[in-house]
Design a protein around this motif. Structure first.
Motif, PDB file in Angstrom:
ATOM      1  N   VAL A  18      87.076  66.726  68.085  1.00 25.35           N
ATOM      2  CA  VAL A  18      87.740  66.532  66.798  1.00 25.35           C
ATOM      3  C   VAL A  18      87.314  65.229  66.156  1.00 25.35           C
ATOM      4  O   VAL A  18      87.019  65.168  64.954  1.00 25.35           O
ATOM      5  N   ALA A  19      87.266  64.145  66.946  1.00 24.10           N
ATOM      6  CA  ALA A  19      86.940  62.832  66.389  1.00 24.10           C
ATOM      7  C   ALA A  19      85.534  62.798  65.800  1.00 24.10           C
ATOM      8  O   ALA A  19      85.305  62.222  64.734  1.00 24.10           O
ATOM      9  N   ALA A  20      84.591  63.430  66.492  1.00 19.88           N
ATOM     10  CA  ALA A  20      83.201  63.436  66.018  1.00 19.88           C
ATOM     11  C   ALA A  20      82.932  64.553  65.021  1.00 19.88           C
ATOM     12  O   ALA A  20      81.837  64.638  64.458  1.00 19.88           O
ATOM     13  N   GLN A  21      83.918  65.425  64.817  1.00 14.58           N
ATOM     14  CA  GLN A  21      83.779  66.582  63.929  1.00 14.58           C
ATOM     15  C   GLN A  21      82.548  67.416  64.305  1.00 14.58           C
ATOM     16  O   GLN A  21      81.708  67.745  63.478  1.00 14.58           O
ATOM     17  N   ARG A  22      82.503  67.771  65.596  1.00 18.75           N
ATOM     18  CA  ARG A  22      81.395  68.566  66.109  1.00 18.75           C
ATOM     19  C   ARG A  22      81.946  69.742  66.900  1.00 18.75           C
ATOM     20  O   ARG A  22      82.941  69.643  67.619  1.00 18.75           O
ATOM     21  N   LEU A  23      81.257  70.877  66.759  1.00 15.90           N
ATOM     22  CA  LEU A  23      81.625  72.100  67.460  1.00 15.90           C
ATOM     23  C   LEU A  23      80.426  72.572  68.264  1.00 15.90           C
ATOM     24  O   LEU A  23      79.330  72.746  67.709  1.00 15.90           O
ATOM     25  N   ALA A  24      80.611  72.756  69.579  1.00 21.89           N
ATOM     26  CA  ALA A  24      79.530  73.268  70.423  1.00 21.89           C
ATOM     27  C   ALA A  24      79.622  74.779  70.500  1.00 21.89           C
ATOM     28  O   ALA A  24      80.718  75.352  70.564  1.00 21.89           O
ATOM     29  N   LEU A  25      78.469  75.437  70.507  1.00 18.92           N
ATOM     30  CA  LEU A  25      78.409  76.896  70.502  1.00 18.92           C
ATOM     31  C   LEU A  25      77.731  77.410  71.772  1.00 18.92           C
ATOM     32  O   LEU A  25      77.018  76.680  72.465  1.00 18.92           O
ATOM     33  N   SER A  26      77.961  78.694  72.051  1.00 21.03           N
ATOM     34  CA  SER A  26      77.490  79.289  73.302  1.00 21.03           C
ATOM     35  C   SER A  26      75.978  79.411  73.379  1.00 21.03           C
ATOM     36  O   SER A  26      75.429  79.608  74.463  1.00 21.03           O
ATOM     37  N   ASP A  27      75.268  79.293  72.262  1.00 24.42           N
ATOM     38  CA  ASP A  27      73.803  79.351  72.297  1.00 24.42           C
ATOM     39  C   ASP A  27      73.169  77.976  72.526  1.00 24.42           C
ATOM     40  O   ASP A  27      71.960  77.813  72.432  1.00 24.42           O
ATOM     41  N   GLY A  28      74.021  76.976  72.816  1.00 28.69           N
ATOM     42  CA  GLY A  28      73.528  75.636  73.094  1.00 28.69           C
ATOM     43  C   GLY A  28      73.453  74.735  71.877  1.00 28.69           C
ATOM     44  O   GLY A  28      73.170  73.538  72.014  1.00 28.69           O
ATOM     45  N   SER A  29      73.689  75.253  70.696  1.00 31.10           N
ATOM     46  CA  SER A  29      73.612  74.444  69.485  1.00 31.10           C
ATOM     47  C   SER A  29      74.959  73.789  69.184  1.00 31.10           C
ATOM     48  O   SER A  29      75.982  74.100  69.805  1.00 31.10           O
ATOM     49  N   GLU A  30      74.943  72.865  68.236  1.00 33.04           N
ATOM     50  CA  GLU A  30      76.154  72.239  67.737  1.00 33.04           C
ATOM     51  C   GLU A  30      76.189  72.359  66.229  1.00 33.04           C
ATOM     52  O   GLU A  30      75.148  72.501  65.584  1.00 33.04           O
ATOM     53  N   ILE A  31      77.390  72.298  65.675  1.00 25.92           N
ATOM     54  CA  ILE A  31      77.546  72.363  64.239  1.00 25.92           C
ATOM     55  C   ILE A  31      78.602  71.349  63.823  1.00 25.92           C
ATOM     56  O   ILE A  31      79.635  71.204  64.473  1.00 25.92           O
ATOM     57  N   GLY A  32      78.311  70.594  62.757  1.00 23.75           N
ATOM     58  CA  GLY A  32      79.261  69.615  62.259  1.00 23.75           C
ATOM     59  C   GLY A  32      80.141  70.201  61.169  1.00 23.75           C
ATOM     60  O   GLY A  32      79.807  71.213  60.556  1.00 23.75           O
TER      61      GLY A  32
END
Length: 400
Positions: A89-103
């Motif tokens: 939440v603090a970094a506003q980042r979401l990790a996904l099951s394909d190994g990528s991240e999204i802000g």
């Protein structure tokens, strides 16, 4: 005045998630929107799965929440076939099951629920639950005239599947630890009427504590029946399990998002700075009834999606106040309910009867009207909804 976010990420692309995206556009938001969707299909509607799709009345295409052209016009990015796995939440980042991240600048959690399972059912052929379109197609492939289906659970989903299956010629037995079908949602007085309806259509009912399923019976990797608490064994060619659902939130462990019976939201459906929840996962204090609730119904998901979108665009922390609405199709009867009926003290039929196929019933908790149910009386029921919203005193609407 809040700064308009440059990127909204919505986790879940069913009714709540897709409605949020649509409402954002309708409210003038013209920046990036990304939908994270664990399914590979385009977003589709779920209530028809247990009825129209399962019976073969509807095609798969008819379930689509939007056409391809409408999705294109919406101009959202859809990450299909991937799950959210971790949230910072603090970094506003979401990790996904394909190994990528999204802000993200704003995040909407709308992951819905997953069915509860009976122990040992994962490895057995012929045991079904119903959450996805694939689940419905798998169950439909097993339904045929004369096959033996045991339905475990007497809630909305269990009774709807039982009605659909018996209509297809299956030999259906419904088992439930509750004394009557739909008792948790509509109470025993209505449950007795629903039980009579199903028996009249050929469904065998086994209800009460002695009918609780203690284990599945199998042979050669396929289910062959169920064993009940009283020692009875019921033979089955397939078993449909509808014993409730739980919010799909395991991936949020350690994120700091408050989780109890769902995501614990503020009254405006906010969860943390820039984070909101909508749909089946959201538990909030509903000012109409003065109590916390989590509602697993299609209309609630849509209304909460619209509320969250307005909250993101306007920035005003307005509480989400609603009178929950749901319906269930039981054979040729459609039961429609406005209100929150849990723990009601009295139900009073004020028009018609169940047997007539037209009825209006009012529900009291304490001294106030908390709900109305109708059969074949949609317009009348909608009229009573305003009294529920206003918190009308029972005596003022019943004894007037």
């Amino acid at each position: 005045m809040t700064t308009e976010p440059s990127r909204v990420v919505i986790v879940g692309a069913s009714a709540a998630g897709l409605t949020t995206a649509t409402a954002l556009r309708r409210n003038g938001y013209d920046r990036d929107i990304t939908l994270v969707d664990a399914e590979t299909r385009a977003p589709y509607d779920r209530p028809p799965l247990s009825k129209h799709l399962l019976s073969g009345e509807w095609s798969e295409e008819r379930l689509a929440l939007k056409t391809d052209a409408e999705l294109a016009d919406l101009a959202v990015g859809i990450r299909s076939g991937v799950r959210a796995t971790e949230l910072d939440v603090a970094a506003q980042r979401l990790a996904l099951s394909d190994g990528s991240e999204i802000g993200f600048d704003r995040l909407v959690l709308a992951t819905g629920v997953r069915p509860r399972m009976l122990p040992g059912s994962d490895a057995l052929r012929g045991v079904h639950t119903l959450r996805t379109l694939e689940d419905a197609l798998s169950l439909r492939a097993d339904l045929r005239p004369g096959m033996r289906l045991v339905v475990v659970g007497g809630g909305f989903l269990g009774t709807e599947v039982a009605a659909t299956a018996v209509g297809l010629g299956a030999d259906v037995t419904l088992v439930s630890a509750a004394p009557t079908p739909l008792e948790r949602s509509l109470g025993p007085a209505i449950g007795v009427q629903v039980a009579s309806l199903h028996r009249a259509r050929g469904v065998v009912l086994r209800t009460g504590p002695s009918a609780a399923v203690v284990s599945l019976v199998s042979s050669g990797g396929s289910v062959t029946g169920v064993e009940l608490a009283d020692g009875t064994r019921l033979d089955a060619d397939a078993v449909f399990v509808a014993i409730g659902a739980e919010p799909d939130l395991r991936w949020l462990a350690g994120s700091g998002i408050p989780i109890g019976d769902g995501i614990e939201c503020a009254p405006d459906l906010s969860v943390a700075p820039g984070v909101y929840a909508a749909g089946d996962v959201a538990r909030w204090e509903n000012p109409v009834f003065g109590e916390a609730m989590r509602v697993e119904h299609r209309t609630n998901a849509t209304e909460q999606g619209m509320h969250v979108a307005k909250r993101i665009v306007a920035g005003d922390a307005v509480p989400f106040a609603s009178v929950p609405y749901f319906w269930t199709d039981q054979y040729d009867l459609k039961l429609q309910v406005h209100g929150w009926l849990r723990g009601y003290d009295e139900v009073r039929v004020v028009e018609g009867s169940f047997d007539e196929g037209r009825m209006v019933a009012l529900f009291r908790r304490g001294e106030r009207l908390v709900g109305v149910m109708g059969i074949g009386a949609a317009k009348v029921v909608r009229g009573w909804r305003q009294h529920v919203l206003d918190g009308a005193a029972w005596a003022s609407v019943v004894d007037a």
